[in-house]
Write a protein that holds these residues in place. Structure first.
Motif, PDB file in Angstrom:
ATOM      1  N   THR A 130      30.409  -7.212   4.627  1.00 16.31           N
ATOM      2  CA  THR A 130      30.098  -8.394   5.441  1.00 16.31           C
ATOM      3  C   THR A 130      31.232  -9.403   5.371  1.00 16.31           C
ATOM      4  N   ALA A 131      31.833  -9.552   4.196  1.00 16.50           N
ATOM      5  CA  ALA A 131      32.961 -10.480   4.059  1.00 16.50           C
ATOM      6  C   ALA A 131      34.114 -10.081   4.974  1.00 16.50           C
ATOM      7  N   ASP A 132      34.381  -8.786   5.070  1.00 16.01           N
ATOM      8  CA  ASP A 132      35.439  -8.310   5.975  1.00 16.01           C
ATOM      9  C   ASP A 132      35.073  -8.608   7.430  1.00 16.01           C
ATOM     10  N   ALA A 133      33.793  -8.433   7.771  1.00 17.89           N
ATOM     11  CA  ALA A 133      33.353  -8.689   9.145  1.00 17.89           C
ATOM     12  C   ALA A 133      33.520 -10.159   9.512  1.00 17.89           C
ATOM     13  N   VAL A 134      33.240 -11.048   8.566  1.00 16.69           N
ATOM     14  CA  VAL A 134      33.406 -12.482   8.828  1.00 16.69           C
ATOM     15  C   VAL A 134      34.865 -12.797   9.128  1.00 16.69           C
ATOM     16  N   GLU A 135      35.793 -12.170   8.410  1.00 17.81           N
ATOM     17  CA  GLU A 135      37.214 -12.380   8.674  1.00 17.81           C
ATOM     18  C   GLU A 135      37.587 -11.923  10.087  1.00 17.81           C
ATOM     19  N   LEU A 136      36.958 -10.831  10.536  1.00 21.71           N
ATOM     20  CA  LEU A 136      37.236 -10.337  11.882  1.00 21.71           C
ATOM     21  C   LEU A 136      36.665 -11.268  12.947  1.00 21.71           C
ATOM     22  N   VAL A 137      35.518 -11.861  12.665  1.00 28.28           N
ATOM     23  CA  VAL A 137      34.961 -12.845  13.602  1.00 28.28           C
ATOM     24  C   VAL A 137      35.907 -14.028  13.736  1.00 28.28           C
ATOM     25  N   ALA A 139      39.001 -13.949  13.402  1.00 27.43           N
ATOM     26  CA  ALA A 139      40.195 -13.500  14.122  1.00 27.43           C
ATOM     27  C   ALA A 139      39.915 -13.242  15.593  1.00 27.43           C
ATOM     28  N   GLY A 140      38.667 -13.431  16.015  1.00 30.02           N
ATOM     29  CA  GLY A 140      38.321 -13.257  17.414  1.00 30.02           C
ATOM     30  C   GLY A 140      38.058 -11.821  17.828  1.00 30.02           C
ATOM     31  N   VAL A 141      37.808 -10.933  16.854  1.00 30.12           N
ATOM     32  CA  VAL A 141      37.596  -9.517  17.158  1.00 30.12           C
ATOM     33  C   VAL A 141      36.187  -9.253  17.664  1.00 30.12           C
ATOM     34  N   GLY A 142      35.198 -10.002  17.176  1.00 31.75           N
ATOM     35  CA  GLY A 142      33.816  -9.757  17.574  1.00 31.75           C
ATOM     36  C   GLY A 142      32.877 -10.766  16.939  1.00 31.75           C
ATOM     37  N   LEU A 143      31.577 -10.507  17.064  1.00 33.19           N
ATOM     38  CA  LEU A 143      30.543 -11.367  16.484  1.00 33.19           C
ATOM     39  C   LEU A 143      29.836 -10.595  15.374  1.00 33.19           C
ATOM     40  N   LEU A 144      29.015 -11.299  14.604  1.00 36.76           N
ATOM     41  CA  LEU A 144      28.327 -10.676  13.470  1.00 36.76           C
ATOM     42  C   LEU A 144      26.905 -11.228  13.379  1.00 36.76           C
ATOM     43  N   VAL A 145      25.921 -10.328  13.277  1.00 35.45           N
ATOM     44  CA  VAL A 145      24.521 -10.730  13.122  1.00 35.45           C
ATOM     45  C   VAL A 145      24.098 -10.420  11.685  1.00 35.45           C
ATOM     46  N   VAL A 146      23.650 -11.457  10.973  1.00 40.18           N
ATOM     47  CA  VAL A 146      23.315 -11.314   9.550  1.00 40.18           C
ATOM     48  C   VAL A 146      22.153 -12.247   9.194  1.00 40.18           C
ATOM     49  N   PRO A 147      21.524 -12.040   8.031  1.00 42.92           N
ATOM     50  CA  PRO A 147      20.585 -13.039   7.529  1.00 42.92           C
ATOM     51  C   PRO A 147      21.297 -14.373   7.315  1.00 42.92           C
ATOM     52  N   GLN A 148      20.560 -15.461   7.498  1.00 39.03           N
ATOM     53  CA  GLN A 148      21.178 -16.782   7.445  1.00 39.03           C
ATOM     54  C   GLN A 148      21.849 -17.067   6.106  1.00 39.03           C
ATOM     55  N   SER A 149      21.273 -16.571   5.009  1.00 36.54           N
ATOM     56  CA  SER A 149      21.864 -16.844   3.702  1.00 36.54           C
ATOM     57  C   SER A 149      23.263 -16.242   3.584  1.00 36.54           C
ATOM     58  N   ALA A 151      25.328 -15.853   6.161  1.00 36.54           N
ATOM     59  CA  ALA A 151      26.195 -16.707   6.976  1.00 36.54           C
ATOM     60  C   ALA A 151      26.618 -17.942   6.187  1.00 36.54           C
ATOM     61  N   ARG A 152      25.688 -18.474   5.399  1.00 37.39           N
ATOM     62  CA  ARG A 152      26.026 -19.638   4.558  1.00 37.39           C
ATOM     63  C   ARG A 152      26.967 -19.244   3.426  1.00 37.39           C
ATOM     64  N   LEU A 153      26.724 -18.073   2.842  1.00 36.48           N
ATOM     65  CA  LEU A 153      27.552 -17.613   1.724  1.00 36.48           C
ATOM     66  C   LEU A 153      29.010 -17.472   2.152  1.00 36.48           C
ATOM     67  N   HIS A 154      29.237 -16.973   3.373  1.00 37.24           N
ATOM     68  CA  HIS A 154      30.600 -16.735   3.873  1.00 37.24           C
ATOM     69  C   HIS A 154      31.029 -17.816   4.877  1.00 37.24           C
ATOM     70  N   HIS A 155      30.559 -19.016   4.668  1.00 31.18           N
ATOM     71  CA  HIS A 155      30.846 -20.108   5.611  1.00 31.18           C
ATOM     72  C   HIS A 155      32.352 -20.390   5.710  1.00 31.18           C
ATOM     73  N   ARG A 156      32.781 -20.626   6.917  1.00 28.50           N
ATOM     74  CA  ARG A 156      34.150 -21.056   7.204  1.00 28.50           C
ATOM     75  C   ARG A 156      34.088 -22.228   8.169  1.00 28.50           C
ATOM     76  N   LYS A 157      35.077 -23.118   8.065  1.00 29.59           N
ATOM     77  CA  LYS A 157      35.092 -24.303   8.924  1.00 29.59           C
ATOM     78  C   LYS A 157      35.288 -23.962  10.398  1.00 29.59           C
ATOM     79  N   ASP A 158      35.912 -22.815  10.677  1.00 30.54           N
ATOM     80  CA  ASP A 158      36.172 -22.461  12.069  1.00 30.54           C
ATOM     81  C   ASP A 158      35.054 -21.604  12.679  1.00 30.54           C
TER      82      ASP A 158
END
Length: 253
Positions: A130-137, A139-149, A151-158
């Motif tokens: 999931t951490a790798d997927a967040v990096e790809l999001v 980078a504009g490669v795609g979107l990611l659907v996950v449990p909210q927790s 999304a909070r764990l891997h929060h980024r300002k962008d």
């Protein structure tokens, strides 16, 4: 302490997204002499860690094989889609899976959602985590659907996220080996369920107290003093009313 005695301890596993700090704090207040060790585990390996004795209990994501594990469902998480802040989805309060049909939706190998049909278009490769997927999001490669927790764990300002109304949900449960329901496990179950310290199942067990000798029903009767009969007047020698005093004989005239 002899060499054969082992100091009690408690090992608690938890999957990413779960924050056990509240329960750990209560444990430390109630059982300060029993150290609690946190063991982070991946969602995929959590059940095997419990079965293998690597932890006494753990917070994991359902569903799991309950053949030899007990589990208490605790709460259900909202499912969200993680997107760049300038994405069209960011302008909505909530989206559906159909709203993501034209986007590439990443599906990491450690995905915790039980999809019947995944939304969006698949990527050429699945990210390892999931951490790798967040990096790809980001980078504009795609979107990611996950449990909210997560999304909070891997929060980024962008990045930001929005709820997905018709996506499968993730449930968090407290689990432990069915044959290892120890007193310490019961103590932790009580903490998670909100039992107070005064609850019969929420306080540490107390050692058995010596039994007090109970008096006979109706009270014990005292034995009469030696040489005296019970219920008899000591002067009259009988159990009847006390005899009157004898006066002086009258003189004849």
């Amino acid at each position: 302490m002899t060499g054969s005695e082992v100091s009690p301890s408690f090992r608690l596993a938890y999957v990413p997204g779960v924050t056990p700090s509240k329960w750990v704090r209560i444990w430390n207040e109630r059982l300060p002499d029993v150290p609690l060790t946190l063991i982070p585990v991946s969602a995929a390996e959590a059940s095997d860690v419990l079965r293998g004795g690597g932890a006494d209990a753990g917070f994991l994501r359902l569903p799991i094989d309950r053949t030899d594990l007990s589990a208490i469902p605790l709460y259900t998480e909202t499912t969200v889609v993680v997107v760049p802040k300038d994405h069209l989805v960011a302008a909505a309060d909530e989206v559906s899976a159909e709203d993501l049909a034209d986007d590439i939706v990443l599906h990491p190998l450690d995905d915790t959602l039980d999809w019947e049909r995944r939304p969006g278009r698949p990527a050429n490769e699945r990210p390892a985590t999931t951490a790798d997927a967040v990096e790809l999001v980001a980078a504009g490669v795609g979107l990611l659907v996950v449990p909210q927790s997560l999304a909070r764990l891997h929060h980024r300002k962008d990045l930001t996220y929005r709820p997905v109304s018709d996506a499968p949900e993730s449930r968090i449960a407290l689990s432990w080996p069915e044959d290892e329901t120890t007193d310490l496990v019961e103590q932790f179950i009580g903490i998670v369920r909100g039992r107070t310290v005064n609850s019969s199942r929420g306080r540490p067990p107390t050692p058995p107290q010596p039994r007090r000798k109970r008096p006979d029903a109706g009270g014990a009767q005292r034995k009469p003093a030696t040489g005296k009969s019970a219920g008899k007047n000591p002067r009259s020698g009988s159990g009847g009313p006390k005899a009157g005093k004898r006066g002086k004989p009258r003189r004849r005239p």
